[in-house]
Design a protein around this motif. Structure first.
Motif, PDB file in Angstrom:
ATOM      1  N   LYS A   1      44.807  25.303  31.291  1.00 15.53           N
ATOM      2  CA  LYS A   1      44.554  26.358  32.263  1.00 15.53           C
ATOM      3  C   LYS A   1      45.480  27.523  31.957  1.00 15.53           C
ATOM      4  CE  LYS A   1      44.063  27.245  37.217  1.00 15.53           C
ATOM      5  NZ  LYS A   1      44.142  26.660  38.572  1.00 15.53           N
ATOM      6  N   ILE A   2      44.899  28.693  31.778  1.00 21.40           N
ATOM      7  CA  ILE A   2      45.672  29.898  31.511  1.00 21.40           C
ATOM      8  C   ILE A   2      45.686  30.746  32.775  1.00 21.40           C
ATOM      9  CG2 ILE A   2      45.736  32.058  30.215  1.00 21.40           C
ATOM     10  CD1 ILE A   2      44.609  30.599  27.831  1.00 21.40           C
ATOM     11  N   ILE A   3      46.881  31.121  33.210  1.00 19.47           N
ATOM     12  CA  ILE A   3      47.035  31.968  34.387  1.00 19.47           C
ATOM     13  C   ILE A   3      47.731  33.258  33.961  1.00 19.47           C
ATOM     14  CG2 ILE A   3      48.023  32.189  36.691  1.00 19.47           C
ATOM     15  CD1 ILE A   3      47.911  29.184  36.963  1.00 19.47           C
ATOM     16  N   LEU A   4      47.037  34.361  34.093  1.00 20.60           N
ATOM     17  CA  LEU A   4      47.580  35.675  33.751  1.00 20.60           C
ATOM     18  C   LEU A   4      47.982  36.363  35.048  1.00 20.60           C
ATOM     19  CD1 LEU A   4      44.821  36.718  31.183  1.00 20.60           C
ATOM     20  CD2 LEU A   4      46.968  35.517  30.732  1.00 20.60           C
ATOM     21  N   GLN A   5      49.274  36.521  35.243  1.00 22.97           N
ATOM     22  CA  GLN A   5      49.782  37.077  36.490  1.00 22.97           C
ATOM     23  C   GLN A   5      50.132  38.556  36.334  1.00 22.97           C
ATOM     24  OE1 GLN A   5      53.088  34.435  37.380  1.00 22.97           O
ATOM     25  NE2 GLN A   5      51.780  33.092  38.588  1.00 22.97           N
ATOM     26  N   ASN A   6      49.935  39.295  37.430  1.00 19.84           N
ATOM     27  CA  ASN A   6      50.311  40.710  37.500  1.00 19.84           C
ATOM     28  C   ASN A   6      49.678  41.541  36.387  1.00 19.84           C
ATOM     29  OD1 ASN A   6      51.974  40.145  39.727  1.00 19.84           O
ATOM     30  ND2 ASN A   6      53.726  39.701  38.419  1.00 19.84           N
ATOM     31  N   VAL A   7      48.386  41.329  36.150  1.00 18.88           N
ATOM     32  CA  VAL A   7      47.682  42.115  35.141  1.00 18.88           C
ATOM     33  C   VAL A   7      46.905  43.235  35.827  1.00 18.88           C
ATOM     34  CG1 VAL A   7      47.510  40.244  33.475  1.00 18.88           C
ATOM     35  CG2 VAL A   7      45.711  40.522  35.182  1.00 18.88           C
ATOM     36  N   LYS A   8      46.743  44.333  35.117  1.00 23.09           N
ATOM     37  CA  LYS A   8      46.021  45.486  35.644  1.00 23.09           C
ATOM     38  C   LYS A   8      44.522  45.201  35.671  1.00 23.09           C
ATOM     39  CE  LYS A   8      45.901  49.902  36.897  1.00 23.09           C
ATOM     40  NZ  LYS A   8      46.478  50.371  38.171  1.00 23.09           N
ATOM     41  N   ARG A   9      43.871  45.560  36.752  1.00 21.22           N
ATOM     42  CA  ARG A   9      42.422  45.412  36.935  1.00 21.22           C
ATOM     43  C   ARG A   9      41.949  43.998  36.589  1.00 21.22           C
ATOM     44  NH1 ARG A   9      42.981  50.509  34.470  1.00 21.22           N
ATOM     45  NH2 ARG A   9      42.440  52.241  35.855  1.00 21.22           N
ATOM     46  N   PRO A  10      42.372  42.996  37.339  1.00 20.64           N
ATOM     47  CA  PRO A  10      42.007  41.606  37.024  1.00 20.64           C
ATOM     48  C   PRO A  10      40.515  41.321  37.134  1.00 20.64           C
ATOM     49  CG  PRO A  10      43.057  41.746  39.175  1.00 20.64           C
ATOM     50  CD  PRO A  10      43.217  43.090  38.539  1.00 20.64           C
ATOM     51  N   LEU A  11      39.816  42.011  38.027  1.00 17.36           N
ATOM     52  CA  LEU A  11      38.385  41.752  38.181  1.00 17.36           C
ATOM     53  C   LEU A  11      37.602  42.245  36.970  1.00 17.36           C
ATOM     54  CD1 LEU A  11      37.911  42.617  41.969  1.00 17.36           C
ATOM     55  CD2 LEU A  11      38.573  40.455  40.888  1.00 17.36           C
ATOM     56  N   GLN A  12      38.036  43.380  36.401  1.00 16.01           N
ATOM     57  CA  GLN A  12      37.394  43.869  35.177  1.00 16.01           C
ATOM     58  C   GLN A  12      37.696  42.945  34.005  1.00 16.01           C
ATOM     59  OE1 GLN A  12      38.772  45.685  37.476  1.00 16.01           O
ATOM     60  NE2 GLN A  12      37.931  47.748  37.596  1.00 16.01           N
ATOM     61  N   LEU A  13      38.917  42.404  33.965  1.00  8.92           N
ATOM     62  CA  LEU A  13      39.278  41.462  32.907  1.00  8.92           C
ATOM     63  C   LEU A  13      38.461  40.180  33.031  1.00  8.92           C
ATOM     64  CD1 LEU A  13      41.032  40.661  30.513  1.00  8.92           C
ATOM     65  CD2 LEU A  13      42.790  39.915  32.131  1.00  8.92           C
ATOM     66  N   GLN A  14      38.279  39.713  34.248  1.00 10.25           N
ATOM     67  CA  GLN A  14      37.437  38.536  34.484  1.00 10.25           C
ATOM     68  C   GLN A  14      36.021  38.778  33.969  1.00 10.25           C
ATOM     69  OE1 GLN A  14      36.435  38.046  38.557  1.00 10.25           O
ATOM     70  NE2 GLN A  14      35.526  36.022  38.309  1.00 10.25           N
ATOM     71  N   GLN A  15      35.487  39.947  34.263  1.00  8.40           N
ATOM     72  CA  GLN A  15      34.133  40.285  33.810  1.00  8.40           C
ATOM     73  C   GLN A  15      34.063  40.348  32.287  1.00  8.40           C
ATOM     74  OE1 GLN A  15      32.698  43.998  35.360  1.00  8.40           O
ATOM     75  NE2 GLN A  15      30.668  43.768  34.483  1.00  8.40           N
ATOM     76  N   GLN A  16      35.091  40.925  31.652  1.00  8.67           N
ATOM     77  CA  GLN A  16      35.101  41.019  30.191  1.00  8.67           C
ATOM     78  C   GLN A  16      35.098  39.637  29.543  1.00  8.67           C
ATOM     79  OE1 GLN A  16      38.682  42.601  28.480  1.00  8.67           O
ATOM     80  NE2 GLN A  16      37.791  42.879  26.451  1.00  8.67           N
ATOM     81  N   ILE A  17      35.913  38.720  30.069  1.00  8.76           N
ATOM     82  CA  ILE A  17      35.974  37.370  29.508  1.00  8.76           C
ATOM     83  C   ILE A  17      34.640  36.656  29.685  1.00  8.76           C
ATOM     84  CG2 ILE A  17      37.086  35.113  29.716  1.00  8.76           C
ATOM     85  CD1 ILE A  17      39.653  36.575  30.506  1.00  8.76           C
ATOM     86  N   ASN A  18      34.027  36.804  30.849  1.00 10.61           N
ATOM     87  CA  ASN A  18      32.726  36.171  31.081  1.00 10.61           C
ATOM     88  C   ASN A  18      31.656  36.739  30.153  1.00 10.61           C
ATOM     89  OD1 ASN A  18      33.253  34.219  33.083  1.00 10.61           O
ATOM     90  ND2 ASN A  18      33.266  35.778  34.686  1.00 10.61           N
ATOM     91  N   GLU A  19      31.687  38.049  29.931  1.00 12.36           N
ATOM     92  CA  GLU A  19      30.718  38.662  29.025  1.00 12.36           C
ATOM     93  C   GLU A  19      30.913  38.174  27.595  1.00 12.36           C
ATOM     94  OE1 GLU A  19      31.210  42.820  29.533  1.00 12.36           O
ATOM     95  OE2 GLU A  19      30.071  42.917  31.413  1.00 12.36           O
ATOM     96  N   MET A  20      32.182  38.072  27.163  1.00 14.07           N
ATOM     97  CA  MET A  20      32.449  37.578  25.815  1.00 14.07           C
ATOM     98  C   MET A  20      32.044  36.113  25.681  1.00 14.07           C
ATOM     99  SD  MET A  20      33.307  40.003  23.986  1.00 14.07           S
ATOM    100  CE  MET A  20      33.434  38.847  22.613  1.00 14.07           C
ATOM    101  N   ARG A  21      32.238  35.349  26.732  1.00 16.08           N
ATOM    102  CA  ARG A  21      31.834  33.941  26.710  1.00 16.08           C
ATOM    103  C   ARG A  21      30.320  33.819  26.550  1.00 16.08           C
ATOM    104  NH1 ARG A  21      30.051  30.433  30.707  1.00 16.08           N
ATOM    105  NH2 ARG A  21      30.446  28.217  30.274  1.00 16.08           N
TER     106      ARG A  21
END
Length: 204
Positions: free
Chosen positions: A135-155
């Motif tokens: 489990k990877i937890i990225l804390q205090n990152v800028k725009r986490p919802l956009q990052l979540q979307q990017q990872i899902n799109e790449m997946r």
């Protein structure tokens, strides 16, 4: 970090912690330096212990600033075409590297919480595998919802490109895929086929 990328793998983005979340640590470092400068003459008027205290404050100030910047630069997450790689630098002498290929990602969760998180738009992204072991937890990152979307799109892109249904005519599927390959890739396939045919011929 010198990443060892797989064939045809590229780094798409590098994710660091949001810089403003580290302001407190910089404040402490500059506070040490300010106190050393403000009381410098008073320190040197008090013999050896005053001078020692002055240099201790100078050391603590620069050490705090350097350590904060070093850990900020070294704690980084790489989003590639094939996987998510998280580099966690826990100190000067401890580093933990975790990675999750896209085909093993079960869930990606982004969260923004707190007053400053909502105002400055930083938060946490959690990446979970199906087995739950990584489990990877990225804390205090800028725009986490956009990052979540990017990872899902790449997946989704990775799975659509590299996952193939072999429940039917395997030879037919491979034959169709051959027409999509360029000459260098065809040579690689030919080499693998020659090796496989040679091995089966010896066994028979």
């Amino acid at each position: 970090m010198d990443l060892k990328l797989k064939e045809q793998e590229r780094v798409l983005s590098e994710v660091l912690q949001y810089g403003l979340t580290k302001v407190w640590y910089y404040f402490v470092g500059f506070l040490f330096l300010f106190l050393a400068a403000f009381f410098m003459f008073w320190f040197f008027d008090h013999a050896w212990w005053g001078g020692s205290l002055f240099f201790i404050l100078i050391f603590l100030g620069f050490f705090t600033l350097f350590r904060n910047y070093y850990l900020w630069k070294k704690n980084i997450c790489y989003i590639t075409t094939h996987r998510v790689i998280d580099v966690e630098q826990r100190g000067f002498f401890e580093k933990v590297v975790s990675e999750i290929p896209y085909d093993q990602i079960e869930d990606v969760h982004g969260k923004i919480s707190g007053f400053f998180g909502m105002i400055l738009r930083f938060g946490t992204v959690s990446i979970q595998t199906g087995s739950g072991k990584v489990k990877i937890i990225l804390q205090n990152v800028k725009r986490p919802l956009q990052l979540q979307q990017q990872i899902n799109e790449m997946r989704e892109r990775y799975l659509s490109k590299y996952s193939t249904d072999f429940s039917g005519d395997v030879a037919g599927i491979i034959n169709d895929k051959l027409y999509e390959l360029e000459l260098p890739d065809l040579y690689r396939v030919k080499k693998a086929l020659d090796k496989r045919i040679s091995k089966l011929s010896r066994e028979n």
